[in-house]
Write an enzyme that holds these catalytic residues in place. Structure first.
Site, PDB file in Angstrom:
ATOM      1  N   GLU B  41      60.785  42.374  16.338  1.00 17.30           N
ATOM      2  CA  GLU B  41      59.705  42.918  15.512  1.00 17.30           C
ATOM      3  C   GLU B  41      58.894  43.946  16.322  1.00 17.30           C
ATOM      4  O   GLU B  41      58.651  43.746  17.506  1.00 17.30           O
ATOM      5  CB  GLU B  41      58.791  41.733  15.120  1.00 17.30           C
ATOM      6  CG  GLU B  41      57.577  42.065  14.289  1.00 17.30           C
ATOM      7  CD  GLU B  41      56.684  40.831  14.062  1.00 17.30           C
ATOM      8  OE1 GLU B  41      56.879  39.796  14.748  1.00 17.30           O
ATOM      9  OE2 GLU B  41      55.800  40.889  13.191  1.00 17.30           O
ATOM     10  N   LYS B 123      57.504  43.095   5.889  1.00 15.17           N
ATOM     11  CA  LYS B 123      57.115  41.715   6.196  1.00 15.17           C
ATOM     12  C   LYS B 123      56.311  41.166   5.023  1.00 15.17           C
ATOM     13  O   LYS B 123      55.347  41.804   4.565  1.00 15.17           O
ATOM     14  CB  LYS B 123      56.285  41.703   7.488  1.00 15.17           C
ATOM     15  CG  LYS B 123      56.039  40.320   8.092  1.00 15.17           C
ATOM     16  CD  LYS B 123      55.355  40.447   9.475  1.00 15.17           C
ATOM     17  CE  LYS B 123      55.077  39.104  10.125  1.00 15.17           C
ATOM     18  NZ  LYS B 123      54.447  39.256  11.470  1.00 15.17           N
ATOM     19  N   CYS B 175      59.576  37.538  11.510  1.00 13.46           N
ATOM     20  CA  CYS B 175      58.733  36.493  12.103  1.00 13.46           C
ATOM     21  C   CYS B 175      58.141  35.505  11.097  1.00 13.46           C
ATOM     22  O   CYS B 175      58.846  34.618  10.623  1.00 13.46           O
ATOM     23  CB  CYS B 175      57.644  37.161  12.943  1.00 13.46           C
ATOM     24  SG  CYS B 175      56.968  36.068  14.226  1.00 13.46           S
TER      25      CYS B 175
END
Lengths: 630, 630
Positions: B41, B123, B175
């Site tokens: 990321e 995300k 994540c």
């Protein structure tokens, strides 16, 4: 209809004390025959509590105290902000679901629209920039709509109350809900989508920063006139902090008529309940008043004085020790503390070394005489000499060999600064049960032009959000407008700013700081306070296009005055950029709490990582192009 | 299919350097015939950048460097994280719209599902607790769905790629998207809602904290087995900081088969590219490996060593000065710095006053001999006496009268501590071009048992997230497992912990700190590290119900050992609570950066306001009930 605007002081993390004062305000509003009393956002708990929101016990305490407020609403509508939890649901962090909520109570009961079975109104927009971090702890109305697959429009409705036989539709919002221009929807527009809101009420907990007052009047006035609906804005007073930064809350509560005219405004930093009578249905309002635009330095002066008074009270100290050098920063600091706390609580200490001129020593003495404070002279030369001698004569033993240190003049400069703060001021403060101040300004704070555990130390940096030119402006204001005489000596105002730590900084020879304030103040402000963060490529592009002076707001011709060549300009720019992003950050991490004045002060509202100094490819390209052509 | 797991070091705010290393990893993956290479990321910019995200120029730089990475994808799928902006839209703060995004490139082109016309994946879940504050800068996929009135399910789809003639559907997330249990939806469940994902890939920038490694293996393994789909997890190594707190990133990248078995894991703190071959369509995987559960102290040791090496490198220093008292904290600190940087870079200084025993002076000397470092003895008594004499003999002048200070023994205690750090260690560090350490542990940091500008000062507090019992545990580990001999003297481990600032703290008489470590370590840990913040009412309730020892995890019988009555217990509890919430915070505001080890370290991940100490009504009720019955 008579409305009480309760611009009370909120003491953060003291819910019981706040509630006592809230209930007392309700009683006096009843005596004054008010129909409605309005309190600020999160008035039970306070707004800036760090992660105390993560305690279930604390949330429970706030909610139970909220019940007490509701009980005390006999005969009056009580509108107040409080945290509201839902034990059956979780926040995104897995902890208890919490809302930043608005409650309307009358006769011991809550009045509500039963949105999602909740008896309260939920803040829709949660600010998450500068010092704000509402979404860290609260779930927004927007999040709730998303979670329930519902349309936010179903959740934002006026609330009808009955007042003196009339039905009144209230448009109730919390703080950021009014500042919606950057969000994808406007809560106030949605609430009034049927054009039936009779009165908007916005409860806030909104910290003060320079020129915000004017901005607030403009924005709330525009909302009222756009909707052709009167608006009541209630904000608290007090100070709150997030550790590294201390914010003052100025109140500035206000009422606007349906044309957006100002009808009433609370006095700055005054804990008080204001009353207004309006016949909303007949659109009959009191006569509008003028929006008073204060002098910039009056604003700053009021804020620093209020900040000093409230911060010292909150940490329980009132004896203040200030190291005075004869220079402007410490002189202004002394004058401000004396103004705020009285001369008997301020203790001035002059700590000359061999580099301090008689000129500045005399100026320090004159300042103390002018202020009438306790004054002490504690020379540091013997101690500094002792330290140098001790360190240079103590053997360093390694592998059976002895070596000795040799201290450079730069190292000895910093020994002086630490001797003053960590040896003398700390001990004097401790021995009188007080604290010592950090007199730093924003210019030196930005580039770390200070010594750690030396002049960058102290319990509170009340001037560290003021650029050097504002330090001078405030000093003049204090002499002329506050004391009405020369308290800060003219000599202090006129002398070259200097740390006097070496012969290279001899003031009597006109030698002083390496910072060229009439240029760097403006450059640094441009880097620090622009809405979009400015980096060197932005500065260099303006320089190349001959637009830098205009952009940063300094005097015309300054660049030519200081820099003979583009090389000189670039060297200076990179030097200070490295300081700003390097040692400046290192020092700010360990700096005292700063009182916020500007729209971006160092500390919690300006997140910084201690990373390597970086130049973008675009900057390097522009620089190469410029210097090759030079 | 051969996948390269690029567990590279990311240096925050150095996009150009990171990109060079990314492109070099791509070329070596090509040489190794990998089909896909996966990077972490935000691998271009780094993750913890403070508010540098607010610079348009910086964002532009990252996006342009992203183009270079895309260009270098000839013949290989390159999956990487980067910031993606949309200049036509705004974030909630009014600044440029930014997404924390995942890019898939092949042959110089992006492969994507064209969600909202974007060529990248966004995300969905943005963490906003502890040290995380993604929503401060990024717009989430959830926000985008809300803004467009779209169903999030339409936005979360597998991405099909073709690899060696086979079509493979990738489930790509960033994540937090995997850590979805507290959110209202699971991005991975939605992506695989048609059960057609062949391979999950999660790219992360996930800081290490104690036991997180085990938790990660468990969670990712469960996701893989729940979906009957293999999973690749890629995390970076390096250190990043948010000013007050320094986080290590351990890597710990891993691959799991469709049953959740671990197939491969990256070495802790190792910057490397790992390769795995899997026949996903035929569910043919390499043999699973065992999850290695390390000793707690090996984890801690590795983290502190890595933290010291990377942090000193990042700020550009390698000469370290350490004040050694003969006590455990400074001894452990010395051993750790020597382990990390070598004995020639560590400089030990013993600074005895008249209160320091021969016992501890000898222990300091023995430590220096054992480590082979440069060693210097610089006594402070003369300097302390000079300061006391100077301050007591300098007249305080007010209104023409002279007065004199009288310094108490408590004030003189703190003069000693500041003399050591601010007079001696600072000057020695400056004169050798180095820095001096802060040797504080977490127990004393919690309650501010230290002197500001004294032992709480330093450039870095690498042990300040370890409770005192962990300091001892690590010291034993270092002797036994690292050096294999007695480097930290047994005497140092066995002596009573003491500041030796007065006769009340004479170690040879067994007198030492007021902290009872075998109780307070566990009480403080319970207050500080519990998931929901614990306040005094919680502690008192457990005490009343005789469940406190069990809850905090200390030895049974400790409460009876230390407290004869409930009064004594409550007095002690309130004393330390006041310190924790009062002077503890004041001191932490000016404390050095702390290396994070636990799941909640002081600093940026533990927001604190300097407010008044408060007792809830429930606490006061319980206390009154308890003490009246006592």
């Amino acid at each position: 209809m008579k409305i009480a605007i309760s611009q009370i002081e909120i003491i953060p993390s003291m819910p019981c004390d706040n509630t006592v004062r809230i209930i007392s305000a309700i009683s006096s509003a009843k005596k004054n025959n008010a129909d409605i009393i309005v309190f600020p956002e999160l008035c039970v708990s306070g707004y800036m509590l760090g992660d105390m929101w993560e305690s279930k016990g604390f949330i429970n305490e706030c909610e139970e105290l909220g019940e007490e407020i509701i009980k005390s609403s006999k005969g009056i509508y009580v509108i107040f902000g409080n945290v509201a939890s839902d034990k059956s649901k979780k926040n995104f962090d897995g902890r208890l679901r919490k809302y930043n909520a608005l409650f309307v109570a009358k006769d011991g009961k809550l009045i509500h629209n039963n949105i999602n079975n909740y008896p309260f109104i939920i803040k829709s927009l949660l600010p998450n920039y500068k010092e704000f971090e509402d979404p860290r702890h609260f779930f927004s109305l927007k999040d709730l709509a998303f979670e329930n697959n519902a349309d936010i429009k179903e959740y934002l409705k006026p609330l009808e109350i009955e007042c003196n036989g009339e039905k009144i539709k209230l448009g109730l919002t919390i703080c950021e809900d009014a500042w919606s221009s950057n969000y994808s929807f406007s809560p106030m527009d949605i609430i009034n989508s049927n054009k039936d809101v009779d009165l908007f009420i916005n409860i806030s907990s909104s910290p003060y920063t320079l020129v915000k007052d004017t901005k607030r009047h403009k924005m709330y006035g525009e909302i009222a006139s756009k909707h052709n609906t009167p608006l009541v804005y209630v904000n608290n007073v007090g100070i709150q902090n997030n550790g590294k930064t201390v914010y003052t809350f100025d109140g500035g509560s206000a009422v606007y008529d349906n044309k957006g005219n100002l009808l009433l405004t609370g006095n700055r930093y005054e804990d008080d309940v204001y009353y207004i009578e309006m016949d909303i249905k007949n659109k009959s309002y009191p006569k509008p008043i003028e929006i008073q635009e204060d002098d910039e330095y009056k604003f700053i002066y009021d804020t620093v004085i209020y900040g000093i008074r409230k911060f010292t009270k909150s940490i329980g100290v009132n004896k203040i020790v200030i190291g005075v050098s004869g220079g402007i920063d410490s002189a202004l600091s002394s004058a401000m503390y004396v103004s705020a706390l009285g001369k008997d609580n301020v203790f001035l200490v002059n700590m000359p070394s061999k580099f301090n001129s008689n000129t500045t020593k005399d100026l320090a003495k004159t300042l103390a005489d002018n202020l009438g404070c306790s004054y002490m002279v504690v020379p540091i030369q013997e101690s500094v000499d002792y330290t140098v001698k001790q360190l240079e004569s103590s053997p360093i033993i390694k592998d059976g060999n002895e070596n000795y240190l040799k201290l450079s003049s730069f190292v000895i400069e910093n020994i002086q600064a630490r001797d003053r703060s960590s040896r003398i001021l700390s001990a004097i403060a401790a021995s009188i049960g007080g604290v010592f101040t950090c007199n730093a300004n924003k210019t030196e704070t930005m580039v770390g032009y200070s010594t750690m555990y030396g002049d960058s130390a102290g319990f509170f940096a009340c001037l560290a959000d003021l650029w050097k030119y504002q330090i001078y402006g405030l000093a003049k204001y204090v002499n002329e407008k506050v004391f009405g005489r020369e308290i800060i000596p003219e000599g202090t105002i006129n002398i070259v700013p200097s740390a006097e730590l070496s012969t290279a900084q001899a003031v009597d020879e006109g030698k002083g700081d390496p910072i060229k304030y009439d240029y760097h103040d403006y450059l640094f402000k441009f880097l620090m306070e622009s809405w979009n963060r400015i980096i060197l490529e932005d500065v260099l592009e303006l320089y190349i296009n001959d637009k830098l002076e205009e952009a940063i707001g300094c005097q015309k011709g300054i660049l030519n005055k200081y820099f003979e060549t583009a090389h000189d300009f670039v060297d200076d720019l990179e030097k200070w950029w490295k300081q700003f992003m390097g040692m400046g950050i290192t020092k700010r991490i360990q700096a005292p709490p700063i009182l916020a004045i500007s729209r971006r002060s160092f500390g919690f509202g300006n997140r910084e990582a201690q990373n390597r100094v970086y130049y973008t490819a675009r900057y390097l390209y522009l620089k190469n192009k410029l210097l090759n052509l030079d």
